[in-house]
Design an enzyme around this catalytic site. Structure first.
Site, PDB file in Angstrom:
ATOM      1  N   GLU A 116      -1.797  11.859  -2.888  1.00  0.00           N
ATOM      2  CA  GLU A 116      -1.462  12.056  -1.474  1.00  0.00           C
ATOM      3  C   GLU A 116      -2.290  13.169  -0.826  1.00  0.00           C
ATOM      4  O   GLU A 116      -1.753  14.157  -0.339  1.00  0.00           O
ATOM      5  CB  GLU A 116       0.050  12.302  -1.341  1.00  0.00           C
ATOM      6  N   ASN A 131      -4.256   8.596  -6.083  1.00  0.00           N
ATOM      7  CA  ASN A 131      -3.092   7.796  -5.733  1.00  0.00           C
ATOM      8  C   ASN A 131      -2.625   8.182  -4.321  1.00  0.00           C
ATOM      9  O   ASN A 131      -2.650   9.358  -3.962  1.00  0.00           O
ATOM     10  CB  ASN A 131      -1.985   8.114  -6.757  1.00  0.00           C
ATOM     11  N   HIS A 159       4.813   1.510  -0.790  1.00  0.00           N
ATOM     12  CA  HIS A 159       6.203   1.635  -0.325  1.00  0.00           C
ATOM     13  C   HIS A 159       6.306   0.886   1.004  1.00  0.00           C
ATOM     14  O   HIS A 159       5.956   1.414   2.058  1.00  0.00           O
ATOM     15  CB  HIS A 159       6.576   3.116  -0.150  1.00  0.00           C
ATOM     16  N   GLU A 179       3.561   2.135  -7.019  1.00  0.00           N
ATOM     17  CA  GLU A 179       4.940   2.561  -6.678  1.00  0.00           C
ATOM     18  C   GLU A 179       5.633   1.532  -5.793  1.00  0.00           C
ATOM     19  O   GLU A 179       6.361   1.886  -4.853  1.00  0.00           O
ATOM     20  CB  GLU A 179       4.918   3.928  -5.964  1.00  0.00           C
ATOM     21  N   ASP A 204       7.885  -0.701  -3.776  1.00  0.00           N
ATOM     22  CA  ASP A 204       9.263  -1.052  -3.420  1.00  0.00           C
ATOM     23  C   ASP A 204       9.253  -1.533  -1.977  1.00  0.00           C
ATOM     24  O   ASP A 204       8.316  -1.250  -1.227  1.00  0.00           O
ATOM     25  CB  ASP A 204      10.285   0.077  -3.669  1.00  0.00           C
TER      26      ASP A 204
HETATM   27  O1  G2I Z   1       8.892   9.845  -2.482  1.00  0.00           O
HETATM   28  C1  G2I Z   1       8.661   8.654  -3.194  1.00  0.00           C
HETATM   29  C2  G2I Z   1       7.425   8.780  -4.058  1.00  0.00           C
HETATM   30  C3  G2I Z   1       6.180   8.903  -3.179  1.00  0.00           C
HETATM   31  N1  G2I Z   1       4.986   9.007  -4.008  1.00  0.00           N
HETATM   32  C4  G2I Z   1       4.997  10.026  -5.019  1.00  0.00           C
HETATM   33  C5  G2I Z   1       6.249   9.950  -5.887  1.00  0.00           C
HETATM   34  O2  G2I Z   1       6.267  11.001  -6.818  1.00  0.00           O
HETATM   35  C6  G2I Z   1       7.496   9.973  -5.038  1.00  0.00           C
HETATM   36  O3  G2I Z   1       8.618   9.904  -5.930  1.00  0.00           O
HETATM   37  C7  G2I Z   1       9.769  10.561  -5.494  1.00  0.00           C
HETATM   38  C8  G2I Z   1      10.887  10.324  -6.506  1.00  0.00           C
HETATM   39  O4  G2I Z   1      11.182   8.955  -6.522  1.00  0.00           O
HETATM   40  C9  G2I Z   1      12.117  11.115  -6.101  1.00  0.00           C
HETATM   41  O5  G2I Z   1      13.089  11.048  -7.148  1.00  0.00           O
HETATM   42  O6  G2I Z   1       9.498  11.940  -5.374  1.00  0.00           O
HETATM   43  C10 G2I Z   1      10.619  12.650  -4.843  1.00  0.00           C
HETATM   44  C11 G2I Z   1      10.234  14.085  -4.561  1.00  0.00           C
HETATM   45  O7  G2I Z   1       9.119  14.180  -3.782  1.00  0.00           O
HETATM   46  C12 G2I Z   1      11.777  12.563  -5.824  1.00  0.00           C
HETATM   47  O8  G2I Z   1      12.914  13.187  -5.282  1.00  0.00           O
HETATM   48  C13 G2I Z   1      13.311  14.351  -5.893  1.00  0.00           C
HETATM   49  C14 G2I Z   1      14.376  15.007  -5.035  1.00  0.00           C
HETATM   50  O9  G2I Z   1      13.809  15.229  -3.737  1.00  0.00           O
HETATM   51  C15 G2I Z   1      14.773  16.307  -5.617  1.00  0.00           C
HETATM   52  O10 G2I Z   1      15.787  16.864  -4.853  1.00  0.00           O
HETATM   53  C16 G2I Z   1      15.200  16.119  -7.073  1.00  0.00           C
HETATM   54  O11 G2I Z   1      15.458  17.356  -7.682  1.00  0.00           O
HETATM   55  O12 G2I Z   1      13.838  14.156  -7.196  1.00  0.00           O
HETATM   56  C17 G2I Z   1      14.092  15.384  -7.840  1.00  0.00           C
HETATM   57  C18 G2I Z   1      14.452  15.129  -9.290  1.00  0.00           C
HETATM   58  O13 G2I Z   1      15.573  14.290  -9.404  1.00  0.00           O
END
Ligand code: G2I
Length: 363
Positions: A175, A216, A252, A280, A282
């Site tokens: 990103e 990515n 996404h 990724e 969805d």
């Molecule tokens: O945002 C969707 C994806 C976009 N591209 C990069 C990916 O790395 C990103 O993944 C998401 C995860 O699916 C989420 O699970 O990234 C988020 C954070 O930027 C993730 O969320 C975080 C929560 O915001 C936090 O509060 C939490 O502590 O997940 C963390 C772990 O559970």
């Protein structure tokens, strides 16, 4: 053995010979002299997502959270039956791996890598240099450019060193662009300039020469200002001999909005000699999802996967989760959900069939 991005090599190491596709087995039945391979459980797996992906030599992956991995056997049953690749949804991000300076926490990442090895799955590594999910010691450390270079190199050396030979592809940078194609502000960009990308790729290549190294991003699936900027950067990096191997298209999407230029856009990157992967996927739906929207989503899953698999150097498709039960979507896009191929009770949705048909050239 070189570490391949495609799953063939796993099969060579299998104890059980790889069963023939059912069509071929049926053809062999007609010629009585031939000994059929034993019908192992893997034979019936031919019609799973991973069965179709294996038959094509590509990856079908899922983002995996440590929570469900360690607590939900219904989840791991589906994960291991349907997917030949996994990505850590959060466990390999910097804040997870090194919450305090020099204080590493490998437990969750190690669990996923061990799980993948036990279930004949490849691992996509996600992610090394990103603007988000940085530990506060790093974000607020006021480091000089020289110090940040040293810190980033050490992070790459340490992480890729630990998983050398166990991760087939890494999202080295994640990103890095704004929507208009300018470079996005980040700790790395602001202090080091765009050159950090080439450095990160070179350090990663030195640390694990067999891993495929990716840039990515999201909203780069269409031909647009952002993907144009990435295309120019990728071309320049290749011309400079930087070890860039692939582009990850996060994908996404919103239901009904798979970009019409997606396949042509992926093809122009593939034509540079780069791998392309959907990393990724969805497809979110405004809740409650109607039958018509679920049907549209199914068509979207088929189209999105075909848009990649129809391009010469597509290495595979990863979905950002297995089941709607744990998807990040409702927490981020209020009023949206139902984005994945399985519902919250692990029933396959129409989108499962769409994805399956996208993977199966005979469908
Ligand atoms: O945002 C969707 C994806 C976009 N591209 C990069 C990916 O790395 C990103 O993944 C998401 C995860 O699916 C989420 O699970 O990234 C988020 C954070 O930027 C993730 O969320 C975080 C929560 O915001 C936090 O509060 C939490 O502590 O997940 C963390 C772990 O559970």
């Amino acid at each position: 053995m070189p570490h391949a991005s495609r799953p063939h090599h796993h099969h060579r190491r299998r104890r059980v010979p790889r069963p023939l596709p059912l069509v071929a087995a049926g053809a062999l039945l007609a010629t009585a002299a031939v000994t059929l391979p034993q019908l192992t459980p893997e034979a019936s797996a031919a019609t799973t997502l991973r069965g179709y992906a294996d038959a094509r030599g590509v990856r079908i992956g899922a983002a995996v959270g440590d929570g469900p991995l360690t607590s939900d056997s219904a989840y791991t049953t589906v994960l291991d039956r349907e997917f030949n690749s996994v990505t850590a949804e959060n466990a390999m991000k910097w804040d997870a791996l090194e919450p305090s300076r020099g204080g590493y926490n490998w437990a969750a990442a190690d669990r996923l890598v061990a799980h993948a090895a036990a279930h004949n799955q490849g691992v996509r590594g996600h992610t090394l240099a990103w603007y988000s999910q940085l530990p506060s010691w790093l974000k607020n450390g006021n480091f000089s450019a020289a110090e940040l270079n040293t810190i980033l190199k050490k992070h790459i050396d340490t992480t890729l060193g630990r998983y050398k030979g166990k991760v087939y592809a890494w999202d080295v940078v994640n990103e890095t662009f704004n929507e208009d194609g300018s470079m996005r502000s980040s700790l790395w960009q602001d202090k080091l300039g765009t050159g950090y990308i080439a450095n990160a790729l070179r350090w990663a290549h030195a640390a694990d020469p067999a891993a495929k190294l990716y840039i990515n991003d999201y909203n780069i699936e269409a031909d647009n200002a952002k993907s144009d900027a990435l295309y120019a950067l990728a071309k320049q990096l290749l011309a400079e001999g930087v070890p860039l191997n692939g582009i990850g298209f996060q994908s996404h999407f919103v239901v009904g909005q798979v970009p019409s230029t997606m396949k042509a856009n992926l093809k122009r990157f593939s034509d540079l000699g780069l791998e392309v992967s959907v990393t990724e996927l969805d497809i979110r739906i405004p809740l409650p999802a109607s039958a018509a929207e679920l049907a549209q989503q199914s068509a979207d899953y088929k189209l999105a996967s075909e848009n990649c698999l129809g391009v010469a150097r597509c290495a595979g498709v990863t979905v950002w989760g297995v089941t709607d039960k744990y998807s990040w979507i409702p927490g981020t896009f209020s009023g949206f959900g139902a984005a994945l191929p399985y519902n919250e009770s692990y029933a396959p949705k129409p989108s499962y069939t769409g994805l399956s048909n996208g993977l199966n050239p005979a469908a």
